[in-house]
Motif scaffolding. Sequence first.
Motif, PDB file in Angstrom:
ATOM      1  N   PHE A   1       0.617  -1.236   0.068  1.00 46.83           N
ATOM      2  CA  PHE A   1       0.037   0.074  -0.135  1.00 46.83           C
ATOM      3  C   PHE A   1       0.855   1.065   0.008  1.00 46.83           C
ATOM      4  CE2 PHE A   1      -2.280   3.059   2.404  1.00 46.83           C
ATOM      5  CZ  PHE A   1      -3.251   3.506   1.438  1.00 46.83           C
ATOM      6  N   PHE A   2       1.984   1.199   0.962  1.00 49.97           N
ATOM      7  CA  PHE A   2       2.812   2.381   0.720  1.00 49.97           C
ATOM      8  C   PHE A   2       3.552   2.656  -0.554  1.00 49.97           C
ATOM      9  CE2 PHE A   2       2.759   2.161   5.884  1.00 49.97           C
ATOM     10  CZ  PHE A   2       1.931   3.365   5.816  1.00 49.97           C
ATOM     11  N   LEU A   3       4.016   1.659  -1.043  1.00 51.46           N
ATOM     12  CA  LEU A   3       4.595   1.716  -2.537  1.00 51.46           C
ATOM     13  C   LEU A   3       3.517   2.416  -3.467  1.00 51.46           C
ATOM     14  CD1 LEU A   3       7.085   1.345  -4.504  1.00 51.46           C
ATOM     15  CD2 LEU A   3       5.924  -0.956  -4.688  1.00 51.46           C
ATOM     16  N   TRP A   4       2.408   1.764  -3.546  1.00 53.85           N
ATOM     17  CA  TRP A   4       1.557   2.725  -4.458  1.00 53.85           C
ATOM     18  C   TRP A   4       1.215   3.958  -4.044  1.00 53.85           C
ATOM     19  CZ3 TRP A   4      -3.182   4.871  -2.492  1.00 53.85           C
ATOM     20  CH2 TRP A   4      -3.789   5.534  -3.456  1.00 53.85           C
ATOM     21  N   GLN A   5       1.114   4.308  -2.623  1.00 57.30           N
ATOM     22  CA  GLN A   5       0.884   5.626  -2.387  1.00 57.30           C
ATOM     23  C   GLN A   5       2.061   6.536  -2.632  1.00 57.30           C
ATOM     24  OE1 GLN A   5      -1.116   7.118   1.742  1.00 57.30           O
ATOM     25  NE2 GLN A   5       0.995   6.621   2.131  1.00 57.30           N
ATOM     26  N   TYR A   6       3.234   6.071  -2.444  1.00 58.37           N
ATOM     27  CA  TYR A   6       4.696   6.804  -2.589  1.00 58.37           C
ATOM     28  C   TYR A   6       4.705   7.066  -4.156  1.00 58.37           C
ATOM     29  CZ  TYR A   6       9.326   8.036  -3.394  1.00 58.37           C
ATOM     30  OH  TYR A   6      10.663   8.809  -3.704  1.00 58.37           O
ATOM     31  N   LEU A   7       4.409   6.080  -5.085  1.00 56.54           N
ATOM     32  CA  LEU A   7       4.437   6.425  -6.577  1.00 56.54           C
ATOM     33  C   LEU A   7       3.487   7.280  -6.890  1.00 56.54           C
ATOM     34  CD1 LEU A   7       5.199   2.664  -7.673  1.00 56.54           C
ATOM     35  CD2 LEU A   7       7.046   4.489  -7.609  1.00 56.54           C
ATOM     36  N   ALA A   8       2.093   7.339  -6.446  1.00 56.88           N
ATOM     37  CA  ALA A   8       1.142   8.123  -6.785  1.00 56.88           C
ATOM     38  C   ALA A   8       1.460   9.576  -6.295  1.00 56.88           C
ATOM     39  CB  ALA A   8      -0.088   7.604  -6.161  1.00 56.88           C
ATOM     40  N   LEU A   9       2.096   9.405  -5.414  1.00 55.91           N
ATOM     41  CA  LEU A   9       2.415  11.315  -5.008  1.00 55.91           C
ATOM     42  C   LEU A   9       3.240  11.665  -5.586  1.00 55.91           C
ATOM     43  CD1 LEU A   9       2.109  10.733  -0.954  1.00 55.91           C
ATOM     44  CD2 LEU A   9       0.274  12.093  -2.258  1.00 55.91           C
ATOM     45  N   GLU A  10       4.500  10.719  -6.093  1.00 53.53           N
ATOM     46  CA  GLU A  10       5.720  11.299  -6.985  1.00 53.53           C
ATOM     47  C   GLU A  10       5.206  11.263  -8.367  1.00 53.53           C
ATOM     48  OE1 GLU A  10       7.903  12.913  -5.798  1.00 53.53           O
ATOM     49  OE2 GLU A  10       7.644  12.153  -3.527  1.00 53.53           O
ATOM     50  N   GLN A  11       3.959  11.015  -8.720  1.00 53.49           N
ATOM     51  CA  GLN A  11       3.519  10.935 -10.015  1.00 53.49           C
ATOM     52  C   GLN A  11       4.389   9.883 -11.036  1.00 53.49           C
ATOM     53  OE1 GLN A  11       2.707  14.802 -11.779  1.00 53.49           O
ATOM     54  NE2 GLN A  11       2.326  15.734  -9.596  1.00 53.49           N
ATOM     55  N   VAL A  12       4.581   8.820 -10.385  1.00 52.51           N
ATOM     56  CA  VAL A  12       5.320   7.561 -11.139  1.00 52.51           C
ATOM     57  C   VAL A  12       4.228   6.572 -11.304  1.00 52.51           C
ATOM     58  CG1 VAL A  12       6.832   5.783 -11.482  1.00 52.51           C
ATOM     59  CG2 VAL A  12       7.513   8.240 -10.104  1.00 52.51           C
ATOM     60  N   PRO A  13       3.806   6.345 -12.691  1.00 43.38           N
ATOM     61  CA  PRO A  13       2.767   5.251 -12.709  1.00 43.38           C
ATOM     62  C   PRO A  13       3.059   3.883 -12.397  1.00 43.38           C
ATOM     63  CG  PRO A  13       2.891   6.661 -14.558  1.00 43.38           C
ATOM     64  CD  PRO A  13       4.078   7.102 -13.769  1.00 43.38           C
ATOM     65  N   GLU A  14       2.255   3.376 -11.616  1.00 37.08           N
ATOM     66  CA  GLU A  14       2.619   2.006 -11.034  1.00 37.08           C
ATOM     67  C   GLU A  14       2.978   1.107 -12.193  1.00 37.08           C
ATOM     68  OE1 GLU A  14       1.299   0.249  -6.946  1.00 37.08           O
ATOM     69  OE2 GLU A  14       0.133  -0.610  -8.599  1.00 37.08           O
ATOM     70  N   GLU A  15       2.354   1.207 -13.058  1.00 36.90           N
ATOM     71  CA  GLU A  15       2.543   0.204 -14.423  1.00 36.90           C
ATOM     72  C   GLU A  15       4.042   0.674 -14.982  1.00 36.90           C
ATOM     73  OE1 GLU A  15      -0.291   3.504 -16.071  1.00 36.90           O
ATOM     74  OE2 GLU A  15       0.116   2.126 -14.335  1.00 36.90           O
ATOM     75  N   ASP A  16       4.650   1.448 -14.518  1.00 35.18           N
ATOM     76  CA  ASP A  16       6.018   1.919 -15.101  1.00 35.18           C
ATOM     77  C   ASP A  16       7.230   1.134 -14.425  1.00 35.18           C
ATOM     78  OD1 ASP A  16       4.833   3.367 -17.067  1.00 35.18           O
ATOM     79  OD2 ASP A  16       5.566   5.191 -16.495  1.00 35.18           O
ATOM     80  N   VAL A  17       6.558   0.371 -13.300  1.00 37.32           N
ATOM     81  CA  VAL A  17       7.771  -0.469 -12.400  1.00 37.32           C
ATOM     82  C   VAL A  17       7.236  -1.798 -12.528  1.00 37.32           C
ATOM     83  CG1 VAL A  17       8.231   1.562 -10.822  1.00 37.32           C
ATOM     84  CG2 VAL A  17       6.815  -0.165 -10.110  1.00 37.32           C
ATOM     85  N   VAL A  18       8.403  -2.525 -12.185  1.00 35.33           N
ATOM     86  CA  VAL A  18       7.878  -3.999 -12.216  1.00 35.33           C
ATOM     87  C   VAL A  18       8.165  -4.501 -10.606  1.00 35.33           C
ATOM     88  CG1 VAL A  18       8.820  -6.181 -12.767  1.00 35.33           C
ATOM     89  CG2 VAL A  18       9.237  -4.472 -14.346  1.00 35.33           C
TER      90      VAL A  18
ATOM     91  N   ASP B   1      16.440  -4.165  -8.274  1.00 35.94           N
ATOM     92  CA  ASP B   1      16.914  -2.839  -8.062  1.00 35.94           C
ATOM     93  C   ASP B   1      16.530  -2.273  -6.850  1.00 35.94           C
ATOM     94  OD1 ASP B   1      18.230  -3.153 -10.787  1.00 35.94           O
ATOM     95  OD2 ASP B   1      15.851  -3.116 -11.492  1.00 35.94           O
ATOM     96  N   ALA B   2      15.378  -2.346  -6.503  1.00 39.00           N
ATOM     97  CA  ALA B   2      14.929  -1.709  -5.129  1.00 39.00           C
ATOM     98  C   ALA B   2      14.099  -2.532  -4.354  1.00 39.00           C
ATOM     99  CB  ALA B   2      14.233  -0.132  -5.524  1.00 39.00           C
ATOM    100  N   ALA B   3      14.025  -2.036  -2.808  1.00 39.16           N
ATOM    101  CA  ALA B   3      13.236  -2.900  -2.165  1.00 39.16           C
ATOM    102  C   ALA B   3      12.162  -2.000  -1.154  1.00 39.16           C
ATOM    103  CB  ALA B   3      13.774  -3.893  -1.373  1.00 39.16           C
ATOM    104  N   ILE B   4      10.975  -2.347  -0.785  1.00 38.77           N
ATOM    105  CA  ILE B   4      10.382  -1.533   0.175  1.00 38.77           C
ATOM    106  C   ILE B   4      10.023  -2.601   1.130  1.00 38.77           C
ATOM    107  CG2 ILE B   4       7.960  -1.969  -1.036  1.00 38.77           C
ATOM    108  CD1 ILE B   4       7.408   0.781   0.209  1.00 38.77           C
ATOM    109  N   VAL B   5      10.489  -2.302   2.228  1.00 39.32           N
ATOM    110  CA  VAL B   5      10.456  -3.292   3.392  1.00 39.32           C
ATOM    111  C   VAL B   5      10.634  -2.891   4.630  1.00 39.32           C
ATOM    112  CG1 VAL B   5      13.125  -3.727   3.450  1.00 39.32           C
ATOM    113  CG2 VAL B   5      11.524  -5.593   4.148  1.00 39.32           C
ATOM    114  N   TRP B   6      10.428  -3.470   5.732  1.00 42.59           N
ATOM    115  CA  TRP B   6      10.332  -2.905   7.258  1.00 42.59           C
ATOM    116  C   TRP B   6      11.591  -3.417   7.966  1.00 42.59           C
ATOM    117  CZ3 TRP B   6       6.479  -5.681   4.830  1.00 42.59           C
ATOM    118  CH2 TRP B   6       6.465  -7.075   5.147  1.00 42.59           C
TER     119      TRP B   6
END
Length: 334
Positions: free
Chosen positions: A151-168, A187-192
């Motif tokens: 959820f936070f990844l979607w929210q971050y990308l939306a706020l930064e105007q990066v379409p989610e379909e543009d990432v894998v 290339d990147a990770a969203i983790v706690w």
Amino acid sequence: MGLYPIFAPVSCRPAIRAAALTLALGLGLAVAVPARAEEPFRIGTSGTGLLVWIAQAMGAFDDAGVEVEIERLTSGVEGLDRTENGTLDLAASSEFAFTTRVAGGADLCIYGTLSASRTVQLLAHAGRVGPAPADLAGKRIGVTQGSVARFFLWQYLALEQVPEEDVVLVDLIPKDMVRAMRDGEIDAAIVWEPHATQIRELLRDRLVDYRDQSMQHYYFVLQGPCDLERRRPEALRAVLAALIEADALARRDPERAKRYIMPVLRLGPAEVDRVWPKHSLGVVLPQDLLLLMEMEARWLQSAGLAGDGAINALQRVRPQPLADVAPAAVQMVW
């Protein structure tokens, strides 16, 4: 004839008891058969469930008179799997992971929180991804599907105007994300935490650290079957009382509490000092938990990620066990 205790080696006592029972039955005497001991109360949590580990280390469960078995899990998603299949009585997860599972039809309920936490972090290889959010386009990002990080990844990308379909998106459990970042599989990770710190230690100055949760917290909740309060009421209340004692210790003596969690998180004193402020510990049922769940359910529905996404958040909270132990901890309006 006087009655005297019988002393015998431990290995002989079952046979003596059996012989005595046979004799008593033969003489027609009434026999009181001891009740079968209740099974241990089974709790599952990742390292993020700090109060569970503190309660265990300080002996709070024993003091509350409840036998508890704790299993270390990789994520809240695993905890939801285990409570849903009945192999755990309670498990910790984010409220988002819980909402996702309930929106998909699971018969689970929340009995309290463990913390309001801000531990989700979006990290990338500096050699592969630039420092701007737009540089994430076209990159492979590790994320645990169904977790709050999703959820936070979607929210971050939306706020930064990066379409989610543009990432894998690459679905990985947290410990595999650490390995995949080390080996360059993503290339990147969203983790706690503590996995974020493990990635930091591996990559050090080769790391891009993005703004992640947009200064928002998530709740780490205790969830289990909705009929748990009926099936194991005394054990459930004892567990909640023990967790409240652990919270009181953490507030009264945070240095002692930190020492308890260092071996759990597998972090040294300096790393624990950095992670500690990211958790606002508390065994409560706050009003904004309902608001978060309802907002997340609407997003799940719009994204087509979990059933029809419709839930009644209030019906998924069981306040009475916590109210019986600590009435002021239930802060929801009913």
